[in-house]
Write an enzyme that holds these catalytic residues in place. Structure first.
Site, PDB file in Angstrom:
ATOM      1  N   GLY A 226       0.770  -1.156   0.000  1.00 41.01           N
ATOM      2  CA  GLY A 226       0.000   0.000   0.000  1.00 41.01           C
ATOM      3  C   GLY A 226       0.839   1.261   0.000  1.00 41.01           C
ATOM      4  N   CYS A 227       0.406   2.209  -0.257  1.00 43.65           N
ATOM      5  CA  CYS A 227       0.927   3.569  -0.286  1.00 43.65           C
ATOM      6  C   CYS A 227      -0.013   4.467   0.500  1.00 43.65           C
ATOM      7  CB  CYS A 227       1.026   4.106  -1.710  1.00 43.65           C
ATOM      8  SG  CYS A 227       2.276   3.293  -2.752  1.00 43.65           S
TER       9      CYS A 227
END
Lengths: 240, 367
Positions: free
Chosen positions: B16-17
């Site tokens: 994820g970011c």
């Protein structure tokens, strides 16, 4: 009296260690995005003020978590037992792969609420959403009970593609069947009084938790959605 | 800055970011410190391999000039690029971008910025407007000058990015010394491609910037399509292509933001069929004409542009995004905690549906 833990400045691991260090009830104050609160917990009560991070109560195996605000994504991911109560909205994938226990949400849920919930013998998970649910409600649901009441918010009670891939369990929505478009493998019909009696204890608990009037909640049409086949993938790839 | 010789698909880091933005509808200036602070609660969404920010309205004294931000590996690369810039541009100011030493930010390239205007004689002889000229200049430097990367090229805006956690990158670039009417931010957790300075977000072309959390399954289809129109994907990451698609659909094709959203996150045919006739025709048209620019796979993006921003999720909404408001300000982030970190009393917190664009504009004349 709950032991207070000030969450400010603590990361997820640091907060988790403090929660674990106290056998009695704890209150987490000023939470701001710390993940995995109560993950894997066996018993005990945790109360949270502020915004808890993702995966609140993941793998929960007993006890109770109460949040006095909105919660983020993946509340009760794969929880096995215990209770989670949210006085607000929840993000996406609440009750992801849930296999036991109860989740009560006062507000609305994001996408994929109850994705891949499942049940086995006496382990039947229950999720009650007081507001509305996003798209893909009960996606791939294999067991358990999902209730959506539509008491808050506006618009359709659930988004697009409810019960896609559903092959077990049941979804009860406080609306008429024609208000939503269900996929072919799901039968959605007006709920009978017996259907509602079966979930009455959970509705009573929801009303008790959030101070709602049960008779007002019940004074509306309900839809029961169940899969019409125990094996929806029959002949999707090979005859099995 | 060492450019690893690895391309999309040649290395895979399973994960994820984090993305965040703040904008004042009244064009009031917001300190860069605010956007840096909003990234702190989302530390775990990144892994230290990329962080970056875009600020709009940060260069009011040079607002009529393009601000080029360039990474150089070597002095030789700088000499070669500057020689080209001097030939075609009026350079009113050239300087190192001020940074501060930070133990977590290492192996930094030479980081320069230039406030420039294309020479009129050059524009005339090439029959180009100034935006097209600057866009092609950026592409040319990135493809033809080894060791040089233009990573920001708009007016009165700038991108600041590095390898590191976003909160450290903000300290490194002294963002508290800037103020703007809009900021976007990204914390990177690279999943398919290496973490390097040029590969950090935002990705920018002219005044359009993209920060992106997700992974584009349709990347190669999108890349091949956009490269037919003269764009070159050089930065070894999927997000870059979204920036070029935004530039192409808006600046070249003249689509509105909402139309662009209906191209890149087109509704399912079953959803299009259920729309009123006029709407379903329009959606079917966009989906048919620009079918190769449909972006599939999980994404939440924030597109920054002069005077506003647009947030968008993929149509299946496989990434999280939350919107909140307070007075003239609108906040958008991967997590509500990021909004509460900088505005504890934010109101109207909601999560947009998949494919539902959220467009926020600054009042006309206020930026």
């Amino acid at each position: 009296m709950a032991y207070k833990i000030m969450a400010q400045g603590l990361d997820a691991a640091g907060l988790g260690r403090q929660i674990q260090a106290h056998p009695g009830p704890v209150e987490v104050v000023g939470c701001l995005g710390q993940r995995f609160i109560g993950a894997g917990m066996q018993k005990k009560k945790i109360r949270v003020t502020g915004i808890p991070g993702n995966a609140l109560g993941a793998y929960l195996n007993g006890g109770e978590i109460e949040v006095c605000a909105n919660a983020q994504d993946a509340v009760g991911d794969t929880m096995n037992a215990g209770t989670i109560v949210i006085h607000g909205d929840v993000g996406d994938t609440v009750g992801y792969a849930m296999r036991g226990g109860e989740i009560y949400v006062e507000g609305s849920a994001g996408y994929r609420a109850g994705v891949h919930m499942k049940e086995y013998q006496d382990k039947v998970p229950v999720m009650v959403i007081g507001g509305r649910a996003g798209s893909f409600l009960g996606e791939y649901q294999a067991g358990g009970v999902i209730l959506v009441l539509g008491l808050t918010g506006s618009g359709p009670i659930a988004g697009n593609f409810p019960c896609t891939g559903m092959h077990g369990g049941k979804v009860l929505l406080r609306c008429r069947p024609e208000e939503l478009l269900f996929p072919g493998q799901v039968t959605a019909l007006p709920a009978s009084p017996q259907d509602l009696d079966a979930v009455r204890p959970y509705l009573e608990e929801f009303c008790r938790r959030f101070g709602k009037d049960l008779s007002a909640v019940l004074n509306a049409p309900f839809t029961l959605a169940v899969p019409d086949s125990r094996n929806p993938y029959r002949q999707m790839y090979v005859a099995n | 800055m060492i450019r690893p010789e690895l391309f999309e698909g040649q290395v895979r880091i399973p994960s994820g970011c984090a993305i965040s933005a703040v904008i004042s509808r009244e064009g009031r200036l917001i300190s860069g410190q605010t956007i840096v602070d909003s990234m702190r609660p989302m530390h775990e969404r990144s892994n230290g391999l990329g962080g970056g920010f875009a600020g709009y309205g940060i260069y009011p004294e040079y607002k009529d000039f393009f601000a080029l931000h360039i990474f150089y590996d070597t002095d030789e690369a700088r000499a070669a690029v500057e020689s080209h810039l001097r030939a075609v541009l009026e350079i009113v100011r050239a300087e190192n971008i001020p940074t501060r030493k930070h133990p977590a930010i290492t192996a930094e390239p030479f980081i320069w910025r230039y406030f420039v205007a294309p020479l009129r004689s050059v524009l005339h002889s090439r029959q180009q407007d100034e935006e097209e000229f600057i866009a092609q200049l950026a592409m040319r430097v990135n493809t033809s000058y080894p060791g040089a990367y233009v990573f920001s090229s708009g007016k009165n805006m700038g991108v600041f990015k590095a390898v590191g956690y976003p909160e450290d990158v903000g300290v490194f670039y002294r963002l508290e010394e800037y103020s703007g009417y809009c900021w976007t931010a990204h914390g990177r957790y690279p999943t398919n491609t290496p973490g390097w300075w040029g590969g950090a977000h935002p990705f920018a072309l002219l005044d359009r910037t993209i920060v992106h959390n997700g992974e584009i399954s349709s990347y190669d289809c999108n890349r091949r399509t956009i490269e037919m129109y003269g764009y070159k994907c050089t930065l070894q990451t999927d997000t870059e292509v979204i920036t070029y698609i935004a530039d192409f659909l808006q600046r070249k094709q003249g689509l509105t933001l909402e139309e662009m959203a209906s191209v890149i996150a087109a509704p399912f045919w079953s959803t299009i069929e259920r729309q009123p006739k006029g709407k379903s025709r329009e959606l079917a048209y966009l989906r048919t004409v620009y079918s190769s620019l449909l972006i599939t796979g999980p994404f939440s993006i924030i597109l920054g542009f002069r005077g506003g921003l647009m947030a968008l999720n993929d149509r299946l909404k496989l990434r999280s995004m939350v919107v909140g408001e307070k007075d003239d300000k609108v906040y958008i982030a991967s997590e509500e905690a990021a909004i509460r970190a900088v505005e504890p009393s934010a109101e109207n917190i909601w999560a947009p549906a998949g494919g539902q664009p959220v467009v926020v504009r600054v009042r006309e004349g206020a930026y």
